[in-house]
Write a protein that holds these residues in place. Structure first.
Motif, PDB file in Angstrom:
ATOM      1  N   SER A 130      -7.193  -3.330  -7.254  1.00  9.05           N
ATOM      2  CA  SER A 130      -7.413  -4.736  -7.570  1.00  9.05           C
ATOM      3  C   SER A 130      -8.582  -4.905  -8.539  1.00  9.05           C
ATOM      4  O   SER A 130      -8.515  -5.705  -9.490  1.00  9.05           O
ATOM      5  CB  SER A 130      -7.662  -5.531  -6.286  1.00  9.05           C
ATOM      6  N   TRP A 152      -1.815  -4.733 -10.449  1.00  8.11           N
ATOM      7  CA  TRP A 152      -1.710  -5.721  -9.378  1.00  8.11           C
ATOM      8  C   TRP A 152      -0.400  -5.555  -8.602  1.00  8.11           C
ATOM      9  O   TRP A 152      -0.363  -5.706  -7.380  1.00  8.11           O
ATOM     10  CB  TRP A 152      -1.788  -7.132  -9.964  1.00  8.11           C
ATOM     11  N   ALA A 183      -0.733  -2.726  -6.188  1.00 11.03           N
ATOM     12  CA  ALA A 183      -1.540  -3.129  -5.032  1.00 11.03           C
ATOM     13  C   ALA A 183      -0.738  -4.018  -4.083  1.00 11.03           C
ATOM     14  O   ALA A 183      -0.828  -3.886  -2.849  1.00 11.03           O
ATOM     15  CB  ALA A 183      -2.793  -3.855  -5.500  1.00 11.03           C
ATOM     16  N   GLN A 200      -4.861 -10.926   1.314  1.00 10.54           N
ATOM     17  CA  GLN A 200      -5.050 -10.601  -0.083  1.00 10.54           C
ATOM     18  C   GLN A 200      -3.733 -10.578  -0.852  1.00 10.54           C
ATOM     19  O   GLN A 200      -3.714 -10.761  -2.074  1.00 10.54           O
ATOM     20  CB  GLN A 200      -5.748  -9.238  -0.202  1.00 10.54           C
ATOM     21  N   LEU A 241      -2.966 -11.754  -4.776  1.00  6.27           N
ATOM     22  CA  LEU A 241      -2.340 -10.928  -5.792  1.00  6.27           C
ATOM     23  C   LEU A 241      -1.103 -11.602  -6.372  1.00  6.27           C
ATOM     24  O   LEU A 241      -0.841 -11.522  -7.582  1.00  6.27           O
ATOM     25  CB  LEU A 241      -1.971  -9.566  -5.207  1.00  6.27           C
TER      26      LEU A 241
END
Length: 740
Positions: free
Chosen positions: A684, A703, A706, A720, A724
């Protein structure tokens, strides 16, 4: 009994006479009634028994004024129609019904008797499904339908094959005085009676393949539907029987069944029915009984689910399960009882062996026998589990088993040594001063050939940790209950399963009362969890408790870690002077105990302090030394952590190329060690820096990587992962209404 030649002789003769009087050929008659020409020939020659449907169609076509119908009905006794009524308000099981229909078609194409079996756990609705399907195909079997309950799982009076044969033969018209005495002769007569017919047999509640051996047709076009809790492997080998195994119903079908039975009195909130279905284990029998109780306005008692399901007008679920349990051999019954202690979602063969104090081969054989009786099932390879209601019954038995305390101790010992061994493989550089008690007799500890094996084992067994801790506490295994969470440490640092991390240590707090040494370890581990989760106030309380306990009991190696963690917390709080005091005290203790991992960690603490004070170059130097020391130790996790912090400092200095390279190196280290949390963090940061320096395509790629990792961890929209997605779809994110 009428012979094949005599069957329908009068009907066949009248049929031919009427056809020839009208001057029709068999081909012309076949075209009118839409029957095969060969079928009509067999009917005329008396080689095929006419059905009422045949007679009505032919009588109408040949304008026989009911004469053919009368002859057909008088020629032979009415075929048996013994199927009990199909269950009212039958719901679901569409896939299973389709599977049964497909099996019958495939058997019919090959000729010979059709045999299908329906097996499953007690209360799964085997009989209901068999009857529903039997009624749906009954019209294809003009020889009639035979039904018998073999009572195979009744403790007191399972049906004897000889008695069942007498029942079947008399239903087919054999005079009682003509019945042979011997079992084999009766079986032979049944085969002879069924051979020229298309008869459907439903043999319900078979105990095993041996009970069925003499009850099956030998040739012809008959069909047999068998239900049993046993897999009936022997029957499948002899006849090639198709097998349908019933599992508990899916939630949607369970709720629909409850709604159908309860009707207008169903609760308005669908979640209430879903909860009731869950508590019934999604078993049709339990669901039906529970629904009837709801209709009767009887309250549900969550604490006595099995008692709730016991009603006077239905076989109690406890009794149904007890029938299966009562048929087990002593060793398998012992395993069943002891498995009732294991309240985790599933258990391995190795865990079962430890619980029972037997070798793994013996445990596997017992589990196979339990699976054959549908008292346990194998949802995925290597792991076994009870159905909820069966687990309740097994737990009741376990409570009164004198061996339960020792079995609980063996299981806790197995898990303790398993996580201890895994920790040594995952982090061989880690200095663990805790000494594990000797493994208990008759417990074969697990071993690992690689780090991957150790991590996979830890992950697989993690859902069982809390139930095992509660079991250990219940039976007074206090040392195992506080020590096991501490041996999880290396895996907790790697996988960061916050819920188990915190909950396991909270249970350990109950077990370590009066033991300052253990209490100090547990308090410090809890503090670190809360610090990493962002609950800094609670982290401070537990770090303070850990320091106090360790000073009091003289645990200097442990105190070093409490001080190091306190230093990290002080940095998070912006209390740099306090952080320096804690870290200086920790340095002395780590040097005293020659703990290289602790020294490397403190270099990272020093780098964080220098960064907070604005001395970025000094911070980079400290992080560099820490990376070297972590590399010497072989701690990829530590390397990833220090590289990430170093890259962040490079970014703050505007050294973007160095920062990007550092994030890539940190990501690779985290990925190699399997630390998905650290991997997502470095990815990130890397993606954001790429976006900031004008490389959006590369940023989106990072991204996306992730996000894939987060989604594989099961992260939800509040985590999170949502951030994202907003990075990847900024327009969509801005178009969403603001949540209050």
């Amino acid at each position: 009994m009428a012979t094949r030649e005599q069957i329908g002789e009068g009907f066949g003769r009248a049929l031919r006479t009427r056809r020839e009087a009208l001057g029709w050929s068999l081909t012309e008659l076949a075209a009118v009634v839409r029957y095969d020409k060969s079928l009509l020939s067999r009917l005329e020659n008396g080689h095929r028994k006419p059905t009422e449907q045949h007679a009505r169609a032919l009588d109408s076509a040949l304008q026989a004024d009911g004469h053919l119908i009368t002859l057909a009905l008088r020629a032979l006794p009415r075929p048996p129609a013994q199927l009990p009524a199909a269950p009212a308000r039958f719901v679901g099981r569409d896939l299973e019904l389709a599977g049964l229909a497909r099996a019958v078609r495939e058997f019919a194409a090959g000729g010979g008797p059709i045999v299908v079996t329906i097996d499953g756990p007690p209360g799964a609705g085997k009989t209901a499904l068999a009857l529903r399907f039997a009624h749906s195909i009954a019209h294809d079997y003009p020889g009639g339908q035979l039904y018998t309950d073999l009572r195979g799982h009744s403790v007191h009076d399972p049906a004897e094959p000889a008695d069942v044969l007498e029942e079947l033969l008399t239903s087919l018209g054999v005079d009682g005085d003509s019945l042979p005495a011997r079992l084999e002769q009766r079986a032979s007569l049944l085969r002879s009676a069924l051979a020229p017919t298309r008869t459907l047999l439903v043999l319900d509640n078979a105990s095993d393949s041996d009970q069925l051996q003499h009850l099956l047709p030998g040739a012809g076009n008959c069909a047999v539907i068998v239900t049993s809790r046993d897999r009936l492997s022997g029957l499948a080998m002899r006849t090639g029987a198709a097998r349908i195994t019933l599992a508990p119903m899916p939630e949607e079908e369970s709720v629909r069944l409850l709604s159908t039975i309860i009707g207008g009195r169903a609760p308005a909130d669908p979640s209430a029915l879903a909860e009731l279905a869950r508590r019934c284990g999604h078993l049709p029998l339990a669901l039906r009984i529970a629904a009837e109780r709801v209709v009767g306005d009887l309250e549900v008692d969550e604490d006595s689910r099995l008692d709730f399901l016991d009603v006077a007008d239905a076989t109690p679920v406890r009794t149904i399960i007890s029938w299966s349990y009562g048929r087990l051999d002593p060793d398998t019954a012992r395993m069943f009882r002891l498995l009732g202690l294991h309240q985790g979602p599933y258990l391995s063969v190795s865990a079962a062996a430890a619980l029972a104090g037997v070798r793994q081969g013996a445990a596997r054989r017992a589990l196979d026998r339990l699976a054959g009786a549908h008292l346990i099932h194998n949802p995925r390879r290597g792991h076994w589990r009870f159905h909820d209601l069966v687990a309740d019954y097994a737990a009741e038995l376990a409570l009164s088993d004198a061996e339960a305390p020792l079995a609980a101790a063996r299981l806790a010992s197995w898990y303790l040594h398993g996580y201890s061994a895994a920790g040594k493989v995952i982090a061989p550089y880690r200095d663990n001063p805790l000494r594990v008690a000797s493994v208990l007799p008759d417990v074969e500890p697990v071993s690992f050939g690689s780090e991957r094996e150790a991590v996979d084992w830890c992950k697989a067994e993690l859902p069982n940790v809390l139930p095992v801790l509660r079991l250990a506490l219940r039976y007074g295994e206090r040392e195992a209950a506080w020590h096991l969470p501490l041996e999880l440490w290396s895996y907790l640092l790697l996988a960061k399963p916050w819920g188990v991390w915190v909950a396991s240590h909270q249970l350990a707090l109950e077990a370590c009362v009066g033991d300052d040494y253990a209490h100090g370890w547990i308090a410090t581990n809890l503090a670190e969890a809360y610090r990493r989760m962002g609950d800094l106030a609670r982290a401070g309380d537990f770090y303070a408790l850990g320091r106090s306990l360790r000073e009091r009991c003289g645990d200097r190696p442990g105190l070093a870690w409490s001080l190091a963690g306190s230093a990290l917390l002080a940095i998070d709080l912006g209390e740099i002077a306090q952080a320096r005091d804690y870290s200086e005290a920790a340095v002395e203790l780590f040097a005293e105990t020659a703990n290289s991992e602790g020294q490397a960690l403190l270099l990272g603490v020093l780098g964080d302090m220098q960064d907070a004070l604005g001395d970025h170059r000094a911070a980079l130097s400290a992080f560099g030394e820490a990376v070297q020391l972590m590399t010497a130790l072989g701690s990829l996790q530590g390397i990833a952590q220090m590289l990430t912090r170093s890259a962040e400092v490079h970014q703050a200095l505007g050294s973007y190329d160095e920062a990007l390279a550092g994030f890539v190196a940190a990501t690779n280290a985290a990925r190699q060690v399997g630390d998905s949390v650290a991997e997502v963090a470095s990815l990130s940061s890397y993606a954001q820096l790429l976006a900031d320096v004008g490389r959006p395509d590369e940023a989106r790629q990072a991204w996306t990587q992730a996000l894939v990792i987060l989604e594989s961890r099961g992260e939800d929209e509040a985590t999170q992962a949502a951030l994202l997605r907003a990075k990847l779809n900024p327009r969509e994110s801005r178009s969403q209404p603001e949540r209050m």
